[in-house]
Motif scaffolding. Structure first.
Motif, PDB file in Angstrom:
ATOM      1  N   LEU A 174       0.824  -1.199   0.000  1.00 45.27           N
ATOM      2  CA  LEU A 174       0.000   0.000   0.000  1.00 45.27           C
ATOM      3  C   LEU A 174       0.869   1.264   0.000  1.00 45.27           C
ATOM      4  O   LEU A 174       0.612   2.219  -0.745  1.00 45.27           O
ATOM      5  CB  LEU A 174      -0.914  -0.032   1.231  1.00 45.27           C
ATOM      6  CG  LEU A 174      -1.876   1.130   1.423  1.00 45.27           C
ATOM      7  CD1 LEU A 174      -2.871   1.187   0.272  1.00 45.27           C
ATOM      8  CD2 LEU A 174      -2.615   0.996   2.756  1.00 45.27           C
ATOM      9  N   ASP A 178       3.900   1.493  -1.017  1.00 53.37           N
ATOM     10  CA  ASP A 178       4.621   1.559  -2.275  1.00 53.37           C
ATOM     11  C   ASP A 178       3.790   2.245  -3.363  1.00 53.37           C
ATOM     12  O   ASP A 178       4.308   3.049  -4.133  1.00 53.37           O
ATOM     13  CB  ASP A 178       4.995   0.135  -2.701  1.00 53.37           C
ATOM     14  CG  ASP A 178       6.238   0.124  -3.558  1.00 53.37           C
ATOM     15  OD1 ASP A 178       7.216   0.793  -3.154  1.00 53.37           O
ATOM     16  OD2 ASP A 178       6.215  -0.501  -4.635  1.00 53.37           O
ATOM     17  N   GLU A 179       2.495   1.936  -3.382  1.00 56.02           N
ATOM     18  CA  GLU A 179       1.606   2.580  -4.362  1.00 56.02           C
ATOM     19  C   GLU A 179       1.590   4.090  -4.193  1.00 56.02           C
ATOM     20  O   GLU A 179       1.314   4.832  -5.124  1.00 56.02           O
ATOM     21  CB  GLU A 179       0.165   2.079  -4.183  1.00 56.02           C
ATOM     22  CG  GLU A 179      -0.081   0.685  -4.706  1.00 56.02           C
ATOM     23  CD  GLU A 179      -1.433   0.156  -4.218  1.00 56.02           C
ATOM     24  OE1 GLU A 179      -2.327   0.990  -3.912  1.00 56.02           O
ATOM     25  OE2 GLU A 179      -1.581  -1.076  -4.129  1.00 56.02           O
ATOM     26  N   ASN A 180       1.849   4.531  -2.968  1.00 57.21           N
ATOM     27  CA  ASN A 180       1.822   5.964  -2.679  1.00 57.21           C
ATOM     28  C   ASN A 180       3.220   6.547  -2.525  1.00 57.21           C
ATOM     29  O   ASN A 180       3.394   7.605  -1.917  1.00 57.21           O
ATOM     30  CB  ASN A 180       0.993   6.222  -1.423  1.00 57.21           C
ATOM     31  CG  ASN A 180      -0.479   5.968  -1.672  1.00 57.21           C
ATOM     32  OD1 ASN A 180      -1.175   6.831  -2.177  1.00 57.21           O
ATOM     33  ND2 ASN A 180      -0.924   4.760  -1.369  1.00 57.21           N
ATOM     34  N   ARG A 181       4.214   5.814  -2.985  1.00 60.46           N
ATOM     35  CA  ARG A 181       5.619   6.244  -2.933  1.00 60.46           C
ATOM     36  C   ARG A 181       6.022   6.615  -1.497  1.00 60.46           C
ATOM     37  O   ARG A 181       6.651   7.633  -1.246  1.00 60.46           O
ATOM     38  CB  ARG A 181       5.870   7.413  -3.892  1.00 60.46           C
ATOM     39  CG  ARG A 181       5.730   6.990  -5.370  1.00 60.46           C
ATOM     40  CD  ARG A 181       5.921   8.156  -6.307  1.00 60.46           C
ATOM     41  NE  ARG A 181       4.887   9.159  -6.105  1.00 60.46           N
ATOM     42  CZ  ARG A 181       5.054  10.457  -6.258  1.00 60.46           C
ATOM     43  NH1 ARG A 181       6.221  10.916  -6.620  1.00 60.46           N
ATOM     44  NH2 ARG A 181       4.069  11.302  -6.044  1.00 60.46           N
TER      45      ARG A 181
END
Lengths: 408, 495
Positions: free
Chosen positions: A80, A82-85
């Motif tokens: 999760l 990672d999806e939002n950096r």
């Protein structure tokens, strides 16, 4: 352990603890049970498995806050983020492979209860430094909360610090709030080849004293570098000292070039770029180089970084066949020993020296962990204070008794 | 403010206590004269005053240990004090208590660049640590605005922050070790120069414990190399909403500035009138954003932040091109409190944290409260981490105004909790917010915290009357109430 309680909702935790309290029947508190082999083996009649209490309950990337139930898989949270950096900046290590199991099985609750931290510890702190708030059930069978969901808070005692690293001996966590941070845009690592322990420490110290915001510094002696999957390291045929910088592209380029120039008098060097660099540090954090020989015992020694050269020397004197891996600029020394040295555990702590940090028997068979003080013995006054703190949460000793120390 | 009932027996035996303490701390280290004691009657929260029974100024850890053991034996209360800059009354004395002043512990003991730390006594000022290492290019990161005066011991007690703590952390994130004396007089070493310790994290627990658990006599802090450079942007916005959106976008884009401060229109005007820093008077909200690091990184981020600011409707953007300009941008913010002090006879500085997204709502509600109480309010705000510092303007000479200001302040803090925030971001609870703890915590939450206190100080002699709204006896708190839970699912899976 005979019975295993597996609450499906947070509300089911309290009656389980109450019942255990009434029966004076201790519970082994488990997240997803990936780190059961860490710490002293505890003797309990029942297990309290929190793996069904799973899920992210709040995530506000722009507020840098994430809240989740204790059994939430770390892999889910990392996905999760990672999806939002974003990342958990303490770089949670995954010891699944080292401890003889499977990788990627850990829970958020377990990561915090063991307060582990990866290579970025020296810049960004450990799990404790990112633990903003908690709800849980104490060993008194009482629900309580502490902290909050904002990144800056000094309201009341910092109870989260006590729970981080308590190995489940104080309370059963039912909800956890952590601080998250942006994922660095780029990651480069400077590799220096062929340095001995002292040379490596000199290089790491100079890097850490520079203004280049080094986010990790580790040293793999020649005997371990071959275990890496990163070809620059694996094929080096020598020791590898690695220094990491992270941040925006132009900055990372500038800082890694500067470090390379400033350390050019010490050794030949190479720069690892993003993908290889990420792989290399994951290997260091997860102790990949020490995973190969499954019979190897592993000790974890935390010390003032400048002591690492001298401690390493004393260890190699006592254990000529030892494997050593240096992280945290020398502040963390991992020691691999063959089973034939099981009787010589006291030599590890005497090589560390007194008042010089602490040593943990990190990986060993259950019988050895039951026989040897797994965590560094404490001074008597600290021990009795710690025992009173345990008593303030869990006076009947029903939560993970003996997991940290024999007496509490 | 109700404090624990003074123990008349202790007050009556003042002269014997003075004699006994003088044997422990010889010379002029024991102060009993009423005039001299007045110097200690309040801290930075000047609305409350109470001279201590006696002030003791020890010079060695051994003396602290003996004073503590003596007080424990006689049942005498102790209030520890650093420089007395607490804004929450953490060092407010007690009529029947000893004020333990740690000002003579004012030496730096060791500078250790190899381990990147400084070993210091607690009475050294926050800025004193940076001064000791800045010649070699290092500094101590947490920078509370009182850093010129406040002591590092007080910083540990309060877990102090500062404008740079979003990027560099609070005190707790920058400590490695402590030496502390317990109420039993026992000297404990916690942590060291290593990065972690075995067992429970007492270092973390002690930090921010407001002098209720022990007295710190030595501190090991982490130091950092100074960033190569720093540049600041001064950005004006037509609304607080736009400024708040800008902050969120900056962080959402993965940028954590070294500092990110917001001021509202009243604060901008007060500061500009006072120091003429070049702040845009027409702006409803002003952001000061500082980027630090290598030149190439700072320049790169300045471009990004400028463009984010424009996208969020900024109507003025200034970028510092040299150190002089950067300092000028900060001058107004740093002078904000005295600037407000110029336009109002008195002001009350509040401290609470909110989730940043609640800022527009909180500002609107504060304007309504301002109308309701008939008192003006200026806002400075650590925008990056959501830490609000509303300054409530009042005149203590007008009957009832202090009470109104306090009620206004309490309403603001309740609002912070209501929107998901907390009572204190960095000033601590002390006596100031003690009675509001129930807004954030349940009875059970507070009892668990007090049980921790009991593990250290079962007679509640250390700084009683602070932090907790109600004093419970430890024996009562320690009692186990076994209710006998009914496990909801009798069919248990077995291993």
């Amino acid at each position: 352990m005979l019975d295993l309680y597996k609450p499906q909702t947070v509300d089911e935790v309290l009656p389980i603890v109450e019942a255990a309290l009434e029966a004076k029947s201790p519970l082994e508190v488990l997240g997803r049970a990936s780190k059961r082999a860490l710490g002293r083996p505890s003797q309990t009649a029942a297990g309290l498995d929190l793996s069904e209490l799973s899920g992210v309950t709040l995530y506000e990337p722009e507020e840098l806050v994430l809240q989740a139930l204790p059994g939430t898989p770390m892999a889910e949270i990392q996905g999760l983020l990672d999806e939002n950096r974003q990342i958990m900046a303490f770089e949670p290590p995954d010891f699944g492979a080292l401890l003889g199991g499977v990788s990627d099985q850990g829970s958020l609750g377990g990561a915090l209860a063991c307060n582990l931290a990866g290579p970025r510890r020296l810049k960004s702190g450990a799990a404790r430094d990112h633990f903003l708030g908690v709800e849980g059930v104490s060993g008194r069978g009482e629900f309580f909360k502490a902290g909050g969901r904002v990144v800056k808070n000094v309201t009341g005692y910092d109870v989260m610090k006590l729970l981080a690293g308590s190995y489940g001996t104080l309370a059963v966590m039912t909800q956890i709030t952590i601080k998250v941070l942006p994922r660095p845009e780029k990651t480069y690592s400077l590799l220096l080849f062929g340095l001995d322990h002292h040379g490596a420490r000199t290089a790491m110290a100079r890097a850490l004293q520079s203004p280049h915001e080094v986010s990790a510094a580790a040293h793999l002696p020649a005997g371990l570098s071959g275990a890496s999957t990163v070809s620059y390291v694996k094929d080096s045929g020598s020791s590898v000292t690695a220094i990491r910088v992270e941040g925006p592209g132009p900055s990372v380029q500038h800082r890694s070039d500067s470090l390379r120039r400033e350390l050019s008098d010490l050794a030949e060097s190479e720069i690892l770029h993003s993908h290889n660099s990420l792989t290399f540090w994951r290997e260091i954090g997860n102790l990949h180089p020490l995973c190969g020989e499954t019979q190897r015992r592993v000790w974890r020694l935390s010390m003032p970084p400048a002591q690492s050269g001298a401690v390493a020397e004393r260890l190699l004197e006592a254990f000529p066949s030892a494997d050593l891996l240096f992280d945290w600029g020398g502040g963390l020394l991992w020691l691999g020993l063959p089973p034939s040295e099981d009787d010589n555990h006291a030599s590890v702590r005497s090589a560390l020296g007194s008042d010089n940090g602490h040593a943990t028997l990190f990986k060993a068979p259950e019988t050895l962990r039951a026989a040897v003080p797994v965590f560094q013995p404490q001074a008597p006054a600290l021990q009795s204070l710690s025992q009173r703190i345990k008593g303030s949460f869990d006076p009947a000793g029903i939560l993970n008794p003996g997991r940290l120390y024999q007496d509490y | 403010m109700r404090m624990p009932d003074p123990d008349q027996k202790v007050i009556a035996s003042k002269s014997e206590i003075v004699q006994a303490l003088s044997r422990i701390v010889p010379g002029e280290g024991v102060i009993a004269d009423a005039d001299e004691l007045r110097a200690y009657e309040s801290d930075g929260l000047t609305a409350y005053k109470q001279p201590p029974l006696i002030a003791v100024l020890p010079e060695t850890t051994q003396q602290v240990s003996q004073v503590m053991a003596f007080c424990k034996e006689k049942g005498i209360k102790i209030v520890p004090r650093g420089a007395g800059t607490s804004l929450s009354g953490g060092a407010l004395p007690l009529a029947d208590g000893i004020l333990l002043g740690m000002g003579k512990f004012n030496r730096i003991l060791e500078i250790d660049y190899e381990n990147l730390c400084v070993v210091t006594q607690p009475g050294v000022t926050n800025l004193g640590i940076t001064h000791a290492v800045e010649g070699d290019g290092f500094y101590y990161a947490p920078d509370p605005s009182s850093q010129i005066a406040c002591t590092i011991g007080g910083n540990v007690a309060e877990n102090s922050g500062g404008v740079h703590c979003l990027k560099y952390g609070l005190t707790t994130n920058n400590l490695l070790g402590l030496e502390m004396v317990t109420i039993d007089g026992e000297i404990l070493r916690i942590g060291g120069k290593q990065m972690d310790s075995a067992g429970y994290d007492l270092l973390g627990l002690l930090t921010g414990s407001e002098g209720l658990l022990g007295v710190v006599t030595e501190i090991i802090v982490r130091i950092l190399k100074k960033p190569e450079t720093a540049r600041a942007l001064l950005v004006g916005f037509p609304s607080a909403e736009a400024a708040g959106d800008c902050v969120a976008t900056i962080i959402g884009n993965g940028i954590i500035p070294g500092g990110m401060e917001m001021m509202d229109r009243p604060a901008i005007h007060a500061a500009e009138d006072f120091v003429a820093a070049g702040y845009p008077r027409e702006a409803e909200a002003l952001l000061i954003i500082e980027l630090d690091g290598p030149q190439v990184e700072v320049d790169h981020l300045i471009d990004q932040v400028s463009s984010i600011s424009r996208d969020n409707g900024a109507n003025s953007i200034q970028v510092s091109n040299n150190e002089e300009e950067r300092l000028r941008f900060w001058a107004g913010r740093k002078a904000a409190f005295p600037a407000v002090g110029r336009i109002s006879p008195d002001y009350y500085c509040m401290d609470g944290t909110i989730p940043r997204r609640a800022l527009p709502l909180v500002l609107r509600r504060m304007r309504e409260m301002s109308d309701h109480y008939g008192l003006d309010c200026a806002n400075v705000f650590h925008a990056g981490d959501g830490n609000l510092h509303p300054l409530i303007l009042y005149d203590a000479n007008k009957p009832g105004e202090l009470d109104k200001a306090e009620a206004f302040g309490a309403d603001i803090l309740k609002l912070c909790v209501e929107v998901g925030g907390v009572l204190s971001g960095e000033h601590g609870i002390g006596v100031e917010k003690r009675d509001l703890m129930g807004e954030m915590f349940s009875e059970a939450d507070l009892k668990q915290q007090q049980r921790i206190k009991c593990a250290f100080d079962p007679q509640s002699l250390l700084n009683p009357g602070k932090v907790f709204p109600q004093l419970h006896r430890c024996a009562e708190l320690g009692r186990l109430h076994i209710r006998g839970g009914k496990i909801p699912f009798p069919e248990l899976p077995r291993f």
